[in-house]
Scaffold this motif. Structure first.
Motif, PDB file in Angstrom:
ATOM      1  N   VAL A  43       0.834  -1.200   0.000  1.00 14.43           N
ATOM      2  CA  VAL A  43       0.000   0.000   0.000  1.00 14.43           C
ATOM      3  C   VAL A  43       0.872   1.255   0.000  1.00 14.43           C
ATOM      4  O   VAL A  43       0.550   2.244  -0.662  1.00 14.43           O
ATOM      5  N   ASP A  44       1.989   1.211   0.729  1.00  9.97           N
ATOM      6  CA  ASP A  44       2.879   2.375   0.763  1.00  9.97           C
ATOM      7  C   ASP A  44       3.396   2.732  -0.629  1.00  9.97           C
ATOM      8  O   ASP A  44       3.467   3.905  -0.983  1.00  9.97           O
ATOM      9  N   GLU A  45       3.776   1.741  -1.420  1.00  8.19           N
ATOM     10  CA  GLU A  45       4.258   2.032  -2.770  1.00  8.19           C
ATOM     11  C   GLU A  45       3.116   2.420  -3.704  1.00  8.19           C
ATOM     12  O   GLU A  45       3.299   3.265  -4.577  1.00  8.19           O
ATOM     13  N   ILE A  46       1.959   1.819  -3.544  1.00 11.46           N
ATOM     14  CA  ILE A  46       0.818   2.130  -4.413  1.00 11.46           C
ATOM     15  C   ILE A  46       0.438   3.604  -4.291  1.00 11.46           C
ATOM     16  O   ILE A  46       0.102   4.255  -5.268  1.00 11.46           O
ATOM     17  N   ASP A  47       0.505   4.136  -3.104  1.00 16.39           N
ATOM     18  CA  ASP A  47       0.165   5.539  -2.866  1.00 16.39           C
ATOM     19  C   ASP A  47       1.332   6.489  -3.088  1.00 16.39           C
ATOM     20  O   ASP A  47       1.159   7.705  -3.086  1.00 16.39           O
ATOM     21  N   PHE A  48       2.536   5.949  -3.289  1.00 19.72           N
ATOM     22  CA  PHE A  48       3.738   6.775  -3.374  1.00 19.72           C
ATOM     23  C   PHE A  48       3.777   7.604  -4.649  1.00 19.72           C
ATOM     24  O   PHE A  48       3.419   7.145  -5.725  1.00 19.72           O
ATOM     25  N   ARG A  49       4.226   8.832  -4.499  1.00 26.63           N
ATOM     26  CA  ARG A  49       4.575   9.693  -5.627  1.00 26.63           C
ATOM     27  C   ARG A  49       5.833  10.448  -5.210  1.00 26.63           C
ATOM     28  O   ARG A  49       5.888  10.977  -4.102  1.00 26.63           O
ATOM     29  N   PRO A  50       6.864  10.481  -6.063  1.00 26.94           N
ATOM     30  CA  PRO A  50       8.124  11.096  -5.655  1.00 26.94           C
ATOM     31  C   PRO A  50       8.026  12.602  -5.413  1.00 26.94           C
ATOM     32  O   PRO A  50       8.732  13.145  -4.580  1.00 26.94           O
ATOM     33  N   MET A  57       1.906   5.732  -7.840  1.00 25.84           N
ATOM     34  CA  MET A  57       2.205   4.433  -8.453  1.00 25.84           C
ATOM     35  C   MET A  57       0.973   3.845  -9.143  1.00 25.84           C
ATOM     36  O   MET A  57       1.079   3.319 -10.259  1.00 25.84           O
ATOM     37  N   LEU A  58      -0.184   3.935  -8.530  1.00 25.83           N
ATOM     38  CA  LEU A  58      -1.385   3.366  -9.141  1.00 25.83           C
ATOM     39  C   LEU A  58      -1.733   4.091 -10.443  1.00 25.83           C
ATOM     40  O   LEU A  58      -2.110   3.454 -11.428  1.00 25.83           O
ATOM     41  N   GLU A  59      -1.568   5.394 -10.465  1.00 24.49           N
ATOM     42  CA  GLU A  59      -1.811   6.154 -11.692  1.00 24.49           C
ATOM     43  C   GLU A  59      -0.794   5.761 -12.769  1.00 24.49           C
ATOM     44  O   GLU A  59      -1.136   5.694 -13.950  1.00 24.49           O
ATOM     45  N   LEU A  60       0.427   5.493 -12.354  1.00 27.58           N
ATOM     46  CA  LEU A  60       1.455   5.043 -13.284  1.00 27.58           C
ATOM     47  C   LEU A  60       1.102   3.663 -13.853  1.00 27.58           C
ATOM     48  O   LEU A  60       1.224   3.425 -15.060  1.00 27.58           O
ATOM     49  N   LEU A  61       0.617   2.764 -13.001  1.00 27.43           N
ATOM     50  CA  LEU A  61       0.194   1.437 -13.476  1.00 27.43           C
ATOM     51  C   LEU A  61      -0.986   1.552 -14.432  1.00 27.43           C
ATOM     52  O   LEU A  61      -1.090   0.795 -15.401  1.00 27.43           O
ATOM     53  N   LEU A 140       8.307   0.899 -21.371  1.00 26.69           N
ATOM     54  CA  LEU A 140       9.608   0.536 -20.786  1.00 26.69           C
ATOM     55  C   LEU A 140      10.111   1.648 -19.863  1.00 26.69           C
ATOM     56  O   LEU A 140      10.627   1.377 -18.778  1.00 26.69           O
ATOM     57  N   THR A 141       9.954   2.877 -20.293  1.00 26.96           N
ATOM     58  CA  THR A 141      10.350   4.012 -19.462  1.00 26.96           C
ATOM     59  C   THR A 141       9.588   4.003 -18.146  1.00 26.96           C
ATOM     60  O   THR A 141      10.174   4.160 -17.065  1.00 26.96           O
ATOM     61  N   HIS A 142       8.289   3.788 -18.224  1.00 27.55           N
ATOM     62  CA  HIS A 142       7.460   3.824 -17.019  1.00 27.55           C
ATOM     63  C   HIS A 142       7.700   2.621 -16.112  1.00 27.55           C
ATOM     64  O   HIS A 142       7.596   2.741 -14.887  1.00 27.55           O
ATOM     65  N   VAL A 143       8.035   1.487 -16.669  1.00 26.83           N
ATOM     66  CA  VAL A 143       8.402   0.344 -15.826  1.00 26.83           C
ATOM     67  C   VAL A 143       9.676   0.680 -15.052  1.00 26.83           C
ATOM     68  O   VAL A 143       9.801   0.346 -13.870  1.00 26.83           O
ATOM     69  N   GLY A 144      10.600   1.373 -15.696  1.00 24.81           N
ATOM     70  CA  GLY A 144      11.791   1.844 -14.988  1.00 24.81           C
ATOM     71  C   GLY A 144      11.431   2.790 -13.855  1.00 24.81           C
ATOM     72  O   GLY A 144      12.056   2.762 -12.784  1.00 24.81           O
ATOM     73  N   GLN A 145      10.413   3.620 -14.065  1.00 21.67           N
ATOM     74  CA  GLN A 145       9.944   4.497 -12.986  1.00 21.67           C
ATOM     75  C   GLN A 145       9.396   3.674 -11.825  1.00 21.67           C
ATOM     76  O   GLN A 145       9.652   3.993 -10.667  1.00 21.67           O
ATOM     77  N   VAL A 146       8.646   2.632 -12.124  1.00 22.16           N
ATOM     78  CA  VAL A 146       8.105   1.776 -11.065  1.00 22.16           C
ATOM     79  C   VAL A 146       9.253   1.223 -10.219  1.00 22.16           C
ATOM     80  O   VAL A 146       9.208   1.258  -8.983  1.00 22.16           O
ATOM     81  N   VAL A 147      10.298   0.719 -10.882  1.00 23.28           N
ATOM     82  CA  VAL A 147      11.446   0.171 -10.168  1.00 23.28           C
ATOM     83  C   VAL A 147      12.089   1.253  -9.296  1.00 23.28           C
ATOM     84  O   VAL A 147      12.403   1.015  -8.123  1.00 23.28           O
ATOM     85  N   SER A 148      12.284   2.429  -9.854  1.00 25.06           N
ATOM     86  CA  SER A 148      12.908   3.523  -9.102  1.00 25.06           C
ATOM     87  C   SER A 148      12.045   3.978  -7.941  1.00 25.06           C
ATOM     88  O   SER A 148      12.540   4.171  -6.826  1.00 25.06           O
ATOM     89  N   TRP A 149      10.767   4.171  -8.189  1.00 23.38           N
ATOM     90  CA  TRP A 149       9.877   4.699  -7.151  1.00 23.38           C
ATOM     91  C   TRP A 149       9.742   3.730  -5.992  1.00 23.38           C
ATOM     92  O   TRP A 149       9.696   4.132  -4.841  1.00 23.38           O
ATOM     93  N   ARG A 150       9.656   2.437  -6.305  1.00 19.82           N
ATOM     94  CA  ARG A 150       9.534   1.480  -5.193  1.00 19.82           C
ATOM     95  C   ARG A 150      10.817   1.443  -4.378  1.00 19.82           C
ATOM     96  O   ARG A 150      10.778   1.260  -3.170  1.00 19.82           O
ATOM     97  N   ARG A 151      11.962   1.633  -5.027  1.00 23.07           N
ATOM     98  CA  ARG A 151      13.231   1.703  -4.290  1.00 23.07           C
ATOM     99  C   ARG A 151      13.246   2.938  -3.391  1.00 23.07           C
ATOM    100  O   ARG A 151      13.614   2.859  -2.219  1.00 23.07           O
ATOM    101  N   ILE A 152      12.837   4.087  -3.928  1.00 20.07           N
ATOM    102  CA  ILE A 152      12.772   5.322  -3.144  1.00 20.07           C
ATOM    103  C   ILE A 152      11.819   5.153  -1.963  1.00 20.07           C
ATOM    104  O   ILE A 152      12.082   5.637  -0.861  1.00 20.07           O
ATOM    105  N   ALA A 153      10.709   4.436  -2.188  1.00 22.94           N
ATOM    106  CA  ALA A 153       9.702   4.229  -1.135  1.00 22.94           C
ATOM    107  C   ALA A 153      10.140   3.184  -0.114  1.00 22.94           C
ATOM    108  O   ALA A 153       9.446   2.966   0.880  1.00 22.94           O
TER     109      ALA A 153
END
Length: 169
Positions: A43-50, A57-61, A140-153
């Motif tokens: 849930v923390d990552e789903i709601d995360f925005r940098p 994250m959900l909007e990105l998905l 592909l760019t946005h999948v990279g964002q998912v990886v980055s954002w979850r790491r940041i979160a």
């Protein structure tokens, strides 16, 4: 880990090399990366925005799902409408399913047929090539964002994911 969803591992190599099978493999790489980028989000990552001005994250998905649906629709001639999705698990399953189905379709496609596929925008038509630098590269760019954002979160992608081999150890 959900081995029931597509792209737990990347599929075996196509038996032939042509434009359609190369595009299929590109979609497979995208599907594999998406599978592992989205595995185990909380849930923390789903709601995360940098930053406040970015998507969460959900909007990105949702955006990645829309890109997958567009590529699938054009290259398979699908008339399937987009599904009304609102949950992380649904986005994940539907997006992976769209990429899997698209890849399988491309593997079976006569490469000459691919030349005739067009993306019909609101005012003009574009050859399938634009899907590569458009929806597929964008995903592909946005999948990279998912990886980055979850790491940041604080919840990095699972260890052992090898995108070169298409396997997880």
């Amino acid at each position: 880990m959900d081995k029931k969803l597509p792209y737990y591992e990347i599929p075996k190599l196509p038996e032939e090399t042509n434009a359609a099978t190369v595009l299929s493999r590109l979609v497979d790489g995208l599907g594999f990366r998406y599978h592992w980028a989205t595995e185990g989000l909380t849930v923390d990552e789903i709601d995360f925005r940098p930053v406040e001005s970015s998507r969460n994250m959900l909007e990105l998905l949702d955006h990645i799902y829309n890109l997958a649906h567009a590529a699938h629709k054009v290259l398979t001639n699908s008339t399937m409408p987009k599904k009304g999705i609102s949950k992380y698990e649904e986005y994940r399953a539907e997006t992976l399913s769209l990429y899997w189905d698209l890849s399988q379709h491309l593997r079976e496609m006569d490469p000459k047929t691919l030349e005739n596929y067009n993306y019909n925008g609101s005012t003009q038509s574009f050859p399938f090539w634009y899907l590569i630098n458009g929806q597929i590269a964008d995903a592909l760019t946005h999948v990279g964002q998912v990886v980055s954002w979850r790491r940041i979160a604080g919840n990095p992608q699972p260890k052992g994911v090898n995108v070169f081999l298409g396997k997880k150890s």
